[in-house]
Design an enzyme around this catalytic site. Structure first.
Site, PDB file in Angstrom:
ATOM      1  N   PHE A 165       8.690  29.579 107.613  1.00 42.26           N
ATOM      2  CA  PHE A 165       9.105  29.945 106.267  1.00 42.26           C
ATOM      3  C   PHE A 165       8.471  31.275 105.870  1.00 42.26           C
ATOM      4  O   PHE A 165       7.309  31.541 106.195  1.00 42.26           O
ATOM      5  CB  PHE A 165       8.706  28.837 105.278  1.00 42.26           C
ATOM      6  N   ASP A 192       2.327  23.341 107.571  1.00 42.44           N
ATOM      7  CA  ASP A 192       3.092  23.364 106.331  1.00 42.44           C
ATOM      8  C   ASP A 192       3.995  22.129 106.341  1.00 42.44           C
ATOM      9  O   ASP A 192       4.861  21.983 107.204  1.00 42.44           O
ATOM     10  CB  ASP A 192       3.921  24.648 106.261  1.00 42.44           C
ATOM     11  N   TYR A 207       8.152  19.513  95.073  1.00 43.20           N
ATOM     12  CA  TYR A 207       9.394  19.540  94.302  1.00 43.20           C
ATOM     13  C   TYR A 207      10.633  19.253  95.139  1.00 43.20           C
ATOM     14  O   TYR A 207      11.748  19.268  94.611  1.00 43.20           O
ATOM     15  CB  TYR A 207       9.572  20.882  93.577  1.00 43.20           C
ATOM     16  N   LYS A 208      10.455  18.960  96.429  1.00 42.00           N
ATOM     17  CA  LYS A 208      11.601  18.616  97.263  1.00 42.00           C
ATOM     18  C   LYS A 208      11.780  17.100  97.268  1.00 42.00           C
ATOM     19  O   LYS A 208      12.230  16.522  96.282  1.00 42.00           O
ATOM     20  CB  LYS A 208      11.401  19.183  98.673  1.00 42.00           C
ATOM     21  N   ARG A 268      22.628  24.392 104.664  1.00 45.76           N
ATOM     22  CA  ARG A 268      21.729  23.264 104.902  1.00 45.76           C
ATOM     23  C   ARG A 268      22.220  22.066 104.106  1.00 45.76           C
ATOM     24  O   ARG A 268      22.437  22.152 102.900  1.00 45.76           O
ATOM     25  CB  ARG A 268      20.289  23.603 104.512  1.00 45.76           C
TER      26      ARG A 268
END
Length: 406
Positions: free
Chosen positions: A129, A206, A231-232, A380
């Site tokens: 990322f 991560d 927050y996912k 995605r």
């Protein structure tokens, strides 16, 4: 198509987690036909809306500054321990909630590198990322370090053999993602840790795209440091605070560089000189984002009740069904799967690739179908196991098929 739709109905009927969809705020209302971006931003819980109102009226409004001594001071560690127990496989005293993933990544990377004197190399991959890569590039420029880049297939991810080939006695730290943000590749954390530790290097992971979707066993895997967002799949809300994990055996050795008052051993002494607090409190710097932590209380309750193994089982069914839909509905239009198919290497999302997909994002969103786009040509599909039905996945990919037909 009829068989695929009937299969969605059958899977939804047999789904032991189907009832959890009712705990989310209006999952089938508003203009959303199919929400397929749970790997970027999770839906809010009904309980979260209630908790936020209660917190504002009673704790913030009623207790005011007394709230800090009532309980707020301990929230970063209490919620950290709860998260560690429910989703990270981490014993107490090793996880703290604070800051953003980027800031915590910087803190832990700097601490790890300062604790590895004489080693000047950092191992990372080309498709991690962006924030992970950018932070390490900045630290390398500050510290005169050498970044050793492992080139990975964007449709796959990091392999242990690649790490073994690149690591040496000069490597201080390796940093990878448990689940690759682009492809959904699930890394072999335990084996990569073993290779790194044999070379004397520290490991940092991560967990942003795996926490709350894939079982994690930080203690058992021998992870040294880890970061991730909430927050996912943890439904913490936009900009929710992140978490940091520092293995207990390193807590007296590594020292994070942003020395703020909240990480001091006695925050309210206001004395001269910084003395780090024991344990994971030393990972804190400034005042914790208490209001932003409220949603985590509700979601961790829900995740604990559902169980991460059951969540993973449904996630594999959802992504497996997504692959079947892609093969049946989308492959005839030139759509390719740009990620792992094997369940043991598949994270919580599936990436579909076709040149020109970017032009379809706006009409998909306008039709209430919400996937995520990643350059250069990937959509995605990220169904969140506790909030997404199989019928919802069918509706979304059928709408994509209709646009491709046009």
């Amino acid at each position: 198509m009829i068989n695929l739709l009937a299969r969605a109905d059958a899977l939804d009927t047999a789904d032991p987690l189907a009832g959890y969809r009712d705990q989310f705020l209006a999952p089938d209302e508003f203009d959303v036909v199919s929400y397929l971006d749970g790997n970027s931003l999770g839906r809010p819980l009904i309980a979260t809306a209630a908790l936020m109102g209660t917190f504002i009226r009673e704790q913030w409004g009623g207790r005011l500054i007394r709230g800090w001594t009532d309980s707020w001071m301990e929230w970063p560690l209490q919620l950290g321990d709860r998260l560690g127990s429910v989703a990270l496989g981490a014993g107490p005293g090793q996880v703290a909630i604070a800051d953003s993933t980027t800031v915590l990544l910087y803190k832990l990377a700097r601490a790890a590198l300062a604790g590895s004197p004489g080693r000047k190399r950092v191992l990372l991959d080309t498709d991690n990322f962006p924030t992970d890569r950018y932070v390490l590039e900045g630290i390398a420029a500050e510290q005169g370090l050498e970044l050793v880049w492992i080139t990975v297939d964007p449709a796959a991810g990091i392999h242990p053999a690649q790490v073994a080939d690149a690591i040496d006695e000069h490597t201080a730290l390796v940093l990878f993602s448990h689940v690759a943000y682009r492809s959904g590749w699930l890394a072999d954390v335990a084996e990569i840790n073993r290779i790194a530790h044999e070379a004397g290097a520290l490991t940092m992971w991560d967990l942003s795209h795996s926490v709350g979707s894939v079982p994690i066993h930080l203690d058992d895997w021998g992870v040294d440091l880890a970061v991730g967002c909430t927050y996912k799949y943890l439904n913490g809300g936009p900009g929710a605070p992140a978490f940091a994990y520092l293995r207990r055996g390193l807590q007296e050795v590594l020292r994070q560089p942003i020395q703020g008052w909240m990480g001091h051993r006695a925050s309210f002494e206001m004395g001269a000189g910084y003395e780090p607090a024991p344990g994971s409190r030393a990972l804190l710097s400034g005042t914790p984002p208490i209001l932003a932590m409220v949603p985590l209380h509700a979601n961790l309750d829900m995740l604990a009740a559902a169980g991460i193994e059951a969540v993973r089982a449904k996630s594999l069914l959802l992504t497996g069904y997504t692959l079947d839909l892609a093969d049946e509905l989308l492959a005839p239009f030139g759509v390719e799967v740009a990620g792992p198919r094997a369940p043991e290497r598949r994270g919580g999302h599936v990436t579909l690739r076709k040149p020109g997909f970017q032009a379809l994002l706006e009409p998909l969103w306008a039709a209430g179908v919400i996937p995520d786009y990643r350059r250069p040509d990937g959509l995605r599909i990220g169904p969140a196991p506790l909030s997404t039905s199989f019928g919802e996945v069918y509706r979304g990919l059928s709408a994509l098929r209709d646009l491709l037909e046009k």
